[in-house]
Write an enzyme that holds these catalytic residues in place. Structure first.
Site, short mmCIF file in Angstrom:
data_model
loop_
_atom_site.label_atom_id
_atom_site.label_comp_id
_atom_site.label_asym_id
_atom_site.label_seq_id
_atom_site.Cartn_x
_atom_site.Cartn_y
_atom_site.Cartn_z
N ARG A 176 -8.06 -1.96 -23.88
CA ARG A 176 -8.47 -1.01 -22.85
C ARG A 176 -9.22 -1.80 -21.79
O ARG A 176 -10.37 -2.16 -21.99
CB ARG A 176 -9.37 0.09 -23.44
CG ARG A 176 -9.46 1.32 -22.56
CD ARG A 176 -10.54 2.28 -23.05
NE ARG A 176 -11.85 1.89 -22.55
CZ ARG A 176 -13.01 2.31 -23.06
NH1 ARG A 176 -13.03 3.13 -24.11
NH2 ARG A 176 -14.16 1.92 -22.55
N HIS A 185 -13.26 4.23 -20.25
CA HIS A 185 -12.44 5.25 -20.93
C HIS A 185 -11.70 6.13 -19.92
O HIS A 185 -10.51 6.39 -20.06
CB HIS A 185 -13.34 6.11 -21.82
CG HIS A 185 -12.64 7.30 -22.40
ND1 HIS A 185 -11.72 7.18 -23.41
CD2 HIS A 185 -12.73 8.62 -22.10
CE1 HIS A 185 -11.26 8.40 -23.71
NE2 HIS A 185 -11.85 9.28 -22.92
N TYR A 243 -22.27 0.10 -22.54
CA TYR A 243 -21.97 -0.24 -23.93
C TYR A 243 -21.00 -1.41 -24.10
O TYR A 243 -20.82 -1.89 -25.21
CB TYR A 243 -21.40 0.99 -24.67
CG TYR A 243 -20.11 1.55 -24.06
CD1 TYR A 243 -18.87 1.01 -24.40
CD2 TYR A 243 -20.13 2.60 -23.15
CE1 TYR A 243 -17.70 1.51 -23.85
CE2 TYR A 243 -18.97 3.11 -22.59
CZ TYR A 243 -17.76 2.56 -22.95
OH TYR A 243 -16.59 3.04 -22.40
C1 LIG Z 1 -11.81 16.58 -31.33
C2 LIG Z 1 -12.33 15.83 -30.15
N1 LIG Z 1 -13.49 15.16 -30.24
C3 LIG Z 1 -13.94 14.45 -29.19
C4 LIG Z 1 -13.24 14.40 -28.03
C5 LIG Z 1 -13.73 13.59 -26.84
N2 LIG Z 1 -12.88 12.41 -26.73
C6 LIG Z 1 -11.86 12.37 -25.84
S1 LIG Z 1 -11.02 10.93 -25.93
C7 LIG Z 1 -12.04 10.35 -27.14
C8 LIG Z 1 -11.87 8.97 -27.69
C9 LIG Z 1 -10.58 8.76 -28.34
O1 LIG Z 1 -10.48 7.40 -28.67
P1 LIG Z 1 -9.15 6.81 -29.25
O2 LIG Z 1 -8.54 7.78 -30.18
O3 LIG Z 1 -9.43 5.45 -29.75
O4 LIG Z 1 -8.19 6.75 -27.98
P2 LIG Z 1 -8.38 5.90 -26.63
O5 LIG Z 1 -9.02 6.86 -25.66
O6 LIG Z 1 -9.22 4.73 -26.95
O7 LIG Z 1 -7.00 5.52 -26.21
C10 LIG Z 1 -13.01 11.28 -27.47
C11 LIG Z 1 -14.07 11.06 -28.47
C12 LIG Z 1 -12.03 15.14 -27.95
N3 LIG Z 1 -11.27 15.13 -26.86
N4 LIG Z 1 -11.58 15.82 -29.03
#
Ligand SMILES: Cc1ncc(C[n+]2csc(CCOP(=O)(O)OP(=O)(O)O)c2C)c(N)n1
Ligand SMILES: [Mg+2]
Length: 335
Positions: free
Chosen positions: A248, A252, A261
Site C-alpha cells: 500500500r 489508507h 503511524y
Molecule cells: C466491519 C468493519 N470494521 C471496520 C471498518 C473500517 N475499515 C474500513 S477499511 C479497514 C481496513 C481494512 O484493511 P484490509 O482488510 O487489510 O484492507 P486494505 O484496506 O489494507 O486493502 C477498516 C478497519 C469497516 N469498513 N468494516
C-alpha cells in the site's frame, strides 16, 4: 523461464502488453484522482497504488464477463481489466449521473457492474465473502461453467464472516477463488497485530482448502496462481485461497494521514519495488516492450485519463428527485 511458460500457456505477446497497459492506466487514473482530491474537486478517493499488478494478473486469469467477481474497494485496476472505463470511474468519484455502480449514490469504488458480472459489496469489510460463497453454491446447484473470484485485504480476514464463508466453500467444494491482497496494513494496524500466523494462506489449512502465497508485485506470478485456482474451481475440485503480497504505497484513503503511524523510511523503501516499474522492466527484458512503445503506453493512458476527467466534469449531477431511487420498493425514477 517462467515468462516463457506464460507465453506458451495462456498469455501471448498481445495479452502481456494489454496487461501492462492496464496497469499503467490504473496508476495514472489513481494518481490523477489523488490530485483532484487535493484540489478540492472530489470528496473521497481510496487508492489501489501498489496493488495494480496483482489485480490485473488476477482479472486476466478469469473468463471476463462470464465468471463472477465480488471485489473490494481497492480493486480499481481489477475493474479496469474487467472492462470498467476511466469515464465510468470518474463519474463515480465526481458523483455524477450515469455512474454505473449505483447511479452515484454509493461511495466511490464500491463496484457493481452488471455487464461485467461484478456484484455489489458493502462498506463493512468481509461482507463480500459470504456473497461469493453463495454465488458459488448457486453456480454448483445450476451446473454452470462459471467460477467466482472474491478479493479482500489481509486485515478483513480477521472477521468472522470471512471464516464462515471460506469454511462453507471448502466443505461443499464450491467454485470460488478467495484472493487476499496482503499489504500488511489495515488502516493503521499492522498484520502482526491482526493475526498470529505469518501468512494469511496459513489459515487455509485449518479450513481444509489449499492456500498459496505469491508475489503480488509480479502480475505473471499472480496470473499463474489464479489460473491454477480457477482451473481447480472449474473442475469441481473446490476453492483455493491465493494470498498476493502487495504494497500500500499511499495512505489508507484520502481521509487518512499515515504520518501518524507509518515510518517515512518504510514508504521510501517501497519505491524501489514499484509494481509498475517491475512489470515494465520485465517486459523490456523479454524483448516485448521498446522505449518507444513504453512512451506510447504512457501517452495513451494519460490521454484517456484527461478525456475521462473532462467528460465527467461536464456531466450533470443526478436529479434530486431520483435520490432514493431505486432503494425502496415502489420508488420511481421521476419521484
Ligand atoms: C466491519 C468493519 N470494521 C471496520 C471498518 C473500517 N475499515 C474500513 S477499511 C479497514 C481496513 C481494512 O484493511 P484490509 O482488510 O487489510 O484492507 P486494505 O484496506 O489494507 O486493502 C477498516 C478497519 C469497516 N469498513 N468494516
Ligand atoms: Mg491491508
Amino acid at each position: 523461464m517462467e515468462a516463457q511458460e506464460d507465453l506458451q500457456l495462456n498469455l501471448n505477446e498481445e495479452s502481456l502488453l494489454e496487461m501492462y497497459g492496464l496497469i499503467v492506466l490504473s496508476r495514472r487514473l489513481d494518481e490523477r484522482t489523488w490530485v483532484l482530491h487535493r484540489q478540492g474537486k472530489i470528496a473521497f478517493h481510496i487508492s489501489g497504488i501498489g496493488h495494480e499488478a496483482a489485480q490485473v494478473g488476477a482479472a486476466m486469469a478469469l473468463r471476463r464477463g462470464q465468471d463472477w467477481v465480488v471485489p473490494y474497494y481497492r480493486d480499481l485496476a481489477m475493474m479496469l481489466a474487467l472492462g470498467l472505463t476511466p469515464k465510468e470511474f470518474m463519474l463515480g468519484v465526481m458523483g455524477k449521473k450515469g455512474e454505473p455502480s449505483s447511479g452515484a449514490r454509493q461511495m466511490p469504488s464500491h463496484w457493481s457492474i452488471r455487464r461485467m458480472n461484478v456484484v455489489s459489496h458493502s462498506s463493512p469489510v468481509a461482507t463480500q465473502t459470504p456473497h461469493a460463497s453463495g454465488i458459488g453454491l448457486a453456480i454448483k446447484m445450476r451446473g454452470d461453467d462459471a467460477i467466482v473470484l472474491t478479493s479482500i485485504g489481509e486485515g478483513a480476514t480477521s472477521q468472522g464472516a470471512w471464516y464462515e464463508a471460506v469454511n462453507w466453500a471448502a466443505i461443499h467444494k464450491l467454485p470460488v477463488v478467495f484472493m487476499v491482497e496482503n499489504n500488511l496494513y489495515a488502516i493503521s494496524v499492522r498484520q502482526d497485530r491482526q493475526m498470529a500466523v505469518e501468512h494469511v494462506a496459513d489459515k487455509a489449512a485449518g479450513l481444509g482448502l489449499p492456500g498459496v502465497t505469491v508475489d503480488g508485485l509480479d502480475a505473471l506470478a499472480v496470473h499463474r496462481a489464479i489460473s491454477e485456482a480457477a482451473a481447480r474451481a472449474r473442475a469441481g475440485d473446490g476453492p483455493t485461497l491465493v494470498e498476493a503480497m502487495v504494497q500500500r504505497m499511499t495512505p489508507h484513503s484520502s481521509d487518512d494521514d499515515d504520518r501518524s503511524y507509518r515510518p517515512r523510511a518504510e514508504l521510501e523503501a517501497l519505491k524501489a519495488q514499484d509494481p509498475v516499474r517491475l512489470q515494465r522492466d520485465k517486459l523490456m527484458d523479454m524483448g516485448l516492450l521498446s522505449e518507444q512503445a513504453e512512451t506510447e503506453v504512457q501517452e495513451r493512458a494519460a490521454a484517456q485519463v484527461e478525456e475521462a476527467i473532462k467528460f465527467a466534469a461536464s456531466a450533470p449531477y443526478p436529479e434530486v428527485s431520483e435520490a432514493s431511487y431505486p432503494v425502496y420498493a415502489g420508488d420511481r425514477a421521476d419521484g
